[in-house]
Design a protein around this motif. Structure first.
Motif, PDB file in Angstrom:
ATOM      1  N   PHE A   1      89.483  76.946 -20.751  1.00 45.74           N
ATOM      2  CA  PHE A   1      88.323  76.838 -19.874  1.00 45.74           C
ATOM      3  C   PHE A   1      87.604  78.399 -19.869  1.00 45.74           C
ATOM      4  CE2 PHE A   1      92.191  77.262 -17.357  1.00 45.74           C
ATOM      5  CZ  PHE A   1      91.931  78.476 -16.925  1.00 45.74           C
ATOM      6  N   VAL A   2      87.894  79.136 -20.777  1.00 43.74           N
ATOM      7  CA  VAL A   2      87.356  80.661 -20.553  1.00 43.74           C
ATOM      8  C   VAL A   2      86.850  81.095 -22.008  1.00 43.74           C
ATOM      9  CG1 VAL A   2      88.396  83.061 -20.525  1.00 43.74           C
ATOM     10  CG2 VAL A   2      89.386  81.535 -18.921  1.00 43.74           C
ATOM     11  N   GLY A   3      85.686  81.918 -21.677  1.00 45.63           N
ATOM     12  CA  GLY A   3      85.112  82.198 -23.035  1.00 45.63           C
ATOM     13  C   GLY A   3      85.917  83.358 -23.516  1.00 45.63           C
ATOM     14  N   PRO A   4      85.958  83.874 -24.759  1.00 47.41           N
ATOM     15  CA  PRO A   4      86.792  84.848 -25.403  1.00 47.41           C
ATOM     16  C   PRO A   4      86.480  86.335 -24.744  1.00 47.41           C
ATOM     17  CG  PRO A   4      85.210  83.816 -26.914  1.00 47.41           C
ATOM     18  CD  PRO A   4      85.204  82.994 -26.060  1.00 47.41           C
ATOM     19  N   TRP A   5      85.289  86.460 -24.584  1.00 47.93           N
ATOM     20  CA  TRP A   5      84.522  87.845 -24.078  1.00 47.93           C
ATOM     21  C   TRP A   5      85.089  87.840 -22.509  1.00 47.93           C
ATOM     22  CZ3 TRP A   5      81.336  84.576 -27.071  1.00 47.93           C
ATOM     23  CH2 TRP A   5      80.861  83.507 -26.263  1.00 47.93           C
ATOM     24  N   ASP A   6      85.322  86.774 -21.763  1.00 51.91           N
ATOM     25  CA  ASP A   6      85.719  86.818 -20.617  1.00 51.91           C
ATOM     26  C   ASP A   6      87.109  87.378 -20.400  1.00 51.91           C
ATOM     27  OD1 ASP A   6      83.150  86.443 -19.552  1.00 51.91           O
ATOM     28  OD2 ASP A   6      83.407  84.197 -19.790  1.00 51.91           O
ATOM     29  N   MET A   7      88.117  87.349 -21.748  1.00 54.19           N
ATOM     30  CA  MET A   7      89.273  87.798 -21.362  1.00 54.19           C
ATOM     31  C   MET A   7      89.390  89.252 -21.219  1.00 54.19           C
ATOM     32  SD  MET A   7      91.137  85.396 -21.651  1.00 54.19           S
ATOM     33  CE  MET A   7      92.818  85.953 -21.951  1.00 54.19           C
ATOM     34  N   LYS A   8      88.264  89.810 -21.301  1.00 53.54           N
ATOM     35  CA  LYS A   8      87.898  91.471 -20.913  1.00 53.54           C
ATOM     36  C   LYS A   8      88.441  91.744 -19.541  1.00 53.54           C
ATOM     37  CE  LYS A   8      84.465  94.671 -20.300  1.00 53.54           C
ATOM     38  NZ  LYS A   8      83.035  95.025 -20.420  1.00 53.54           N
ATOM     39  N   HIS A   9      88.042  90.620 -18.553  1.00 55.30           N
ATOM     40  CA  HIS A   9      88.405  90.515 -17.194  1.00 55.30           C
ATOM     41  C   HIS A   9      89.915  90.357 -16.762  1.00 55.30           C
ATOM     42  CE1 HIS A   9      84.271  90.863 -16.735  1.00 55.30           C
ATOM     43  NE2 HIS A   9      83.934  89.884 -17.022  1.00 55.30           N
ATOM     44  N   VAL A  10      90.628  89.738 -17.780  1.00 56.58           N
ATOM     45  CA  VAL A  10      91.891  89.338 -17.499  1.00 56.58           C
ATOM     46  C   VAL A  10      92.820  90.583 -17.954  1.00 56.58           C
ATOM     47  CG1 VAL A  10      93.665  87.991 -18.675  1.00 56.58           C
ATOM     48  CG2 VAL A  10      91.474  86.723 -17.911  1.00 56.58           C
ATOM     49  N   THR A  11      92.281  91.160 -19.116  1.00 60.06           N
ATOM     50  CA  THR A  11      93.063  92.280 -19.584  1.00 60.06           C
ATOM     51  C   THR A  11      92.793  93.433 -18.588  1.00 60.06           C
ATOM     52  OG1 THR A  11      91.150  92.762 -21.074  1.00 60.06           O
ATOM     53  CG2 THR A  11      93.084  91.838 -22.016  1.00 60.06           C
ATOM     54  N   GLY A  12      91.835  93.508 -18.061  1.00 61.24           N
ATOM     55  CA  GLY A  12      91.403  94.366 -16.816  1.00 61.24           C
ATOM     56  C   GLY A  12      92.070  94.303 -15.688  1.00 61.24           C
ATOM     57  N   LYS A  13      92.611  93.252 -15.334  1.00 65.79           N
ATOM     58  CA  LYS A  13      93.699  92.982 -14.278  1.00 65.79           C
ATOM     59  C   LYS A  13      95.137  93.622 -14.648  1.00 65.79           C
ATOM     60  CE  LYS A  13      91.321  89.027 -12.172  1.00 65.79           C
ATOM     61  NZ  LYS A  13      91.380  87.695 -11.948  1.00 65.79           N
TER      62      LYS A  13
ATOM     63  N   ARG B   1      89.985  90.564 -30.630  1.00 67.40           N
ATOM     64  CA  ARG B   1      90.612  91.802 -31.146  1.00 67.40           C
ATOM     65  C   ARG B   1      89.660  93.098 -31.023  1.00 67.40           C
ATOM     66  NH1 ARG B   1      92.692  91.717 -37.324  1.00 67.40           N
ATOM     67  NH2 ARG B   1      94.051  93.590 -36.617  1.00 67.40           N
ATOM     68  N   ASP B   2      88.274  92.666 -30.796  1.00 63.59           N
ATOM     69  CA  ASP B   2      87.699  93.833 -30.368  1.00 63.59           C
ATOM     70  C   ASP B   2      87.684  94.292 -28.963  1.00 63.59           C
ATOM     71  OD1 ASP B   2      86.522  93.790 -33.029  1.00 63.59           O
ATOM     72  OD2 ASP B   2      84.674  92.805 -32.522  1.00 63.59           O
ATOM     73  N   LEU B   3      88.498  93.433 -28.204  1.00 63.78           N
ATOM     74  CA  LEU B   3      89.013  93.937 -26.922  1.00 63.78           C
ATOM     75  C   LEU B   3      90.098  95.068 -26.943  1.00 63.78           C
ATOM     76  CD1 LEU B   3      89.006  90.621 -24.771  1.00 63.78           C
ATOM     77  CD2 LEU B   3      87.064  92.256 -24.857  1.00 63.78           C
ATOM     78  N   GLY B   4      90.692  95.314 -27.911  1.00 67.17           N
ATOM     79  CA  GLY B   4      91.335  96.233 -28.426  1.00 67.17           C
ATOM     80  C   GLY B   4      92.999  95.899 -28.290  1.00 67.17           C
ATOM     81  N   PHE B   5      93.329  94.660 -28.454  1.00 63.70           N
ATOM     82  CA  PHE B   5      94.615  94.076 -28.379  1.00 63.70           C
ATOM     83  C   PHE B   5      94.968  93.078 -29.231  1.00 63.70           C
ATOM     84  CE2 PHE B   5      92.625  94.672 -24.151  1.00 63.70           C
ATOM     85  CZ  PHE B   5      93.440  95.639 -23.618  1.00 63.70           C
ATOM     86  N   PRO B   6      96.148  93.211 -29.758  1.00 59.00           N
ATOM     87  CA  PRO B   6      96.681  92.217 -30.768  1.00 59.00           C
ATOM     88  C   PRO B   6      96.500  90.706 -30.225  1.00 59.00           C
ATOM     89  CG  PRO B   6      98.400  93.834 -30.266  1.00 59.00           C
ATOM     90  CD  PRO B   6      97.167  94.153 -29.132  1.00 59.00           C
ATOM     91  N   VAL B   7      96.289  90.137 -31.322  1.00 58.73           N
ATOM     92  CA  VAL B   7      95.672  88.626 -31.153  1.00 58.73           C
ATOM     93  C   VAL B   7      96.539  87.834 -31.915  1.00 58.73           C
ATOM     94  CG1 VAL B   7      94.238  86.826 -31.378  1.00 58.73           C
ATOM     95  CG2 VAL B   7      93.346  89.127 -30.633  1.00 58.73           C
ATOM     96  N   VAL B   8      97.276  86.677 -31.228  1.00 52.85           N
ATOM     97  CA  VAL B   8      98.282  85.564 -31.470  1.00 52.85           C
ATOM     98  C   VAL B   8      97.872  84.587 -31.856  1.00 52.85           C
ATOM     99  CG1 VAL B   8     100.537  84.691 -30.966  1.00 52.85           C
ATOM    100  CG2 VAL B   8     100.025  86.965 -30.672  1.00 52.85           C
ATOM    101  N   PHE B   9      97.958  83.565 -32.496  1.00 46.98           N
ATOM    102  CA  PHE B   9      97.483  82.317 -32.577  1.00 46.98           C
ATOM    103  C   PHE B   9      98.563  81.367 -32.485  1.00 46.98           C
ATOM    104  CE2 PHE B   9      96.584  78.197 -35.603  1.00 46.98           C
ATOM    105  CZ  PHE B   9      95.525  77.921 -34.470  1.00 46.98           C
ATOM    106  N   ASP B  10      98.425  80.524 -31.473  1.00 44.52           N
ATOM    107  CA  ASP B  10      99.428  79.381 -31.041  1.00 44.52           C
ATOM    108  C   ASP B  10      99.172  78.090 -31.794  1.00 44.52           C
ATOM    109  OD1 ASP B  10     100.805  77.583 -29.889  1.00 44.52           O
ATOM    110  OD2 ASP B  10     100.647  78.215 -27.793  1.00 44.52           O
ATOM    111  N   ALA B  11      99.703  78.010 -32.761  1.00 40.51           N
ATOM    112  CA  ALA B  11      99.096  77.041 -33.660  1.00 40.51           C
ATOM    113  C   ALA B  11      99.776  75.769 -33.225  1.00 40.51           C
ATOM    114  CB  ALA B  11      99.688  77.420 -35.189  1.00 40.51           C
TER     115      ALA B  11
END
Lengths: 258, 258, 258, 258
Positions: A127-139, A173-183
């Motif tokens: 339920f989260v937009g990818p750009w909004d993970m910025k706030h998650v990583t901020g926490k 990835r542009d948030l600066g962190f490695p990205v994993v795909f949970d296939a």
């Protein structure tokens, strides 16, 4: 480039013997591959669709079994934490703490995980937009811990269906962190089988290949020696044979795409 | 028919004085209306978009303030619980325990709430089909507690947007429980304002009128004496004047639709 | 306020006798109601799911039948046009030209309809944001024709499902045109029955009541004397009895909501 | 395996000179690649967002220009047809007829295209489930024409946004037809720029690489010598340089994935 991160294992710890067997099988499969393998199994499925679903052995027993995967097989391990009070005991055993997608905005859980000093893998909520993970990583970053990974596992698309938006790999990835795909979770049909989630493992290889071409840093597969008898998420789990055949493809695609 | 259930109050407890002021204002507004008013304010916003957002006074102080709303104003109170260990202290004060939407599948939270014996209001997750709330209620019912309400607050519709599917009122009522429409959270734009959720209160009256015509048992509004200065969810909160003007409409529509 | 606009009739013209029978039945039902009734039936279903579906009598024969509805029963009539060359003959008979949702961005069709001088009812595409209907109306307005209505019939919500976003009534009214709610197509499940669209008429009254409370100017119902034998859209068509029972509710709700 | 099908060219025919220049540039780029290049440009953009948008030179002049691309450069050409009466003249010039996504259910257009005997490329509507393209191909097949291709160009995901569901490549290939990925339209944000569609070409290479790994038979790119001055779809068009750098990647990924 860096080796492919492979997070794999059964959805849930069914028992010690089965857990060690699966971990050893995967270890054997990746032996000569350019892959960093981290074993994953949940000690507690805290949000199964139905009250009657199997949840796992619980924190204490589950961590003990994951500890044996580490000590006997020399494998790093990752598992979900669901509340701040699980973080202490979990971080004594786990090499990476994972935040479930439904809980990816729970501030206290994120900061507790961050304060452990362990790497934290946060799954993007459906339920989260990818750009909004910025706030998650901020926490997590607010604790001084910068060892963060983000995992894509699909977004809500109508009811009982998920869709993987491949743009998200780039955005996260542009948030600066490695990205994993949970296939495997990405092909779930949430609630689609009535009292548990359905899914369709036949799409997993296609999606994983596509994600490898899209440049993900890691892939996550649920793998089971006998998915149809798995106590959780059988419909979307891979067999050992599927894992063995897909990994070389992913490595070749990665190389071609880089 | 039964009176309309009204759950209303500020998003978060800002302080004792403001909380009591708002509760008293709403109490005055509904005095002569066929409305059952339950005061709602959160003691802790555990999943705010950003780490920098105001979270509230916390469990202990928050419950103390809600206790004063009960004792001084004679109003029943409802608030969110976020973990099983909050259920004990919360159920000593609260008349209804509310399960946040993101947490609506957390088994231990649902059974802890159920075991309190208090009525439990579960908000449907933005990622959950209405028919799948059957499994959620099953978790509460497993404790023997049948006093359950279900709240619609919108479903994920692309990124940063929610849509209210009005069919859900019918589908969830058919599960056998009263259904509440959370009119103010349903107009949220999650993450839409960068570090906090946006929203548009101008759609709230329209959606609430429509829900009244659709036969909901209750409505939920965030209400603030000065929404633009609210410490949380200001963009979708109603003013006192908006609440005062909408309630008679809802009652008239309910009557016309029955 | 203005009387409620009611657009109603069978999905498709099955034959002259059945068409006149249905028109007369509806005329009888609304006789003493504060309702402006416009009869609707399609002469050609140009985009049925499957090649094997019944399409109707075609332009010439269909318009002749609609002409008899006008002359014998004194009812205004509306029907779909699918290409610019249909606009000429259609506008000699029809009182309102309707643009199907899939075709709502086809510039030549919109300007041809506009140039006829007849009122034009454009159905919002399932793939179009409500604010983007401004460009659609701009195409009609470019002809100097300002007699435009906009119809909501649901938005794509995952696959094989539609959701009605009630905010759209407000957003489209703010464009300056009357807004109609197509209650029966909005419950379609496109492609949901294999070779034709499924649907669930049981939600139609709920949605129509909600739309009346939301302030729509008109409602659209597919109505059939025997929906289960209808040659098109049976699963979401109302019976005569359902129409008769719902209209007084809608009028009462409208009054209460105003 | 078969060479990669490349459909490429400017969104719309701007004029003869520019069209031939772009076609020649692409021809040069693919000269030594294992690629089947078909030139694409529209003679009429029949459903631009706004009435003020540039539409192209129209049927007659546009086909004449495409005819010169064929005769002078020896390239096969593809373009959109929007109505049954365009099929006759178009099929005298075009090597493949393309059905626009909004029109993918218009029965008469599909059968007219089928009856031409030319290959037909149908773009999946943004509002259509992949399995429902079976009914679309059934309409073409009813004419005896089996030379069908299906193109994925994204599905509606909330408002003003599309998402590419990579499972669709597999589901549509299982219908028995080659599948093309329209990488540039898939990053459109419909209506997102006000009077025209926005988009973000930066995601095109990632999505194209992923589609190559997913096993598509062809890719479609809008390409322009100066996208920022393009009269249509500039924001999602590739530059010549982007095309030149991405094609070898796609071919390498295809090989690795097979």
């Amino acid at each position: 480039g860096a080796p492919l991160l492979l997070i794999a294992g059964p959805c849930v710890i069914e028992n010690e013997e089965k857990t060690l067997e699966i971990a050893e099988r995967i270890k054997g499969i990746v032996r000569d591959m350019d892959v960093n393998f981290v074993f994953k199994a949940s000690f507690d499925k805290a949000n199964r669709t139905s009250i009657d679903s199997f949840r796992g052995p619980g924190l204490e027993q589950g961590l003990a079994i994951l500890g044996k995967v580490k000590s006997r097989l020399g494998l790093p391990v990752i598992s979900d934490v669901h509340s701040p009070d699980q973080v202490g005991p979990a971080s004594e055993v786990l090499d990476i703490l994972q935040i479930p997608a439904f809980l990816c905005r729970q501030t206290d859980l994120l900061t507790a995980a961050g304060n452990s000093g362990k790497p934290v893998n946060v799954k993007k909520g459906q339920f989260v937009g990818p750009w909004d993970m910025k706030h998650v990583t901020g926490k997590v970053l607010s604790t001084g811990n910068e060892r963060i990974m983000l995992t894509e596992r699909g977004s809500s698309f109508g009811y009982n269906n998920l869709v993987v938006d491949f743009r998200n790999f780039s955005i996260m990835r542009d948030l600066g962190f490695p990205v994993v795909f949970d296939a495997t979770h990405s092909v779930q049909m949430p609630g689609g089988l009535g009292s548990c989630s359905g899914g369709d493992r036949s799409y997993v290889p296609l999606l994983a290949r596509a994600a490898a071409a899209a440049g993900v840093d890691g892939v996550f597969f649920e793998v089971h020696t006998d998915p149809d008898k798995a106590l959780c998420d059988g419909p979307n789990s891979l067999t050992m044979e599927m894992l063995e055949s897909i990994l070389p493809q992913l490595l070749a695609i990665r190389k071609a795409a880089s």
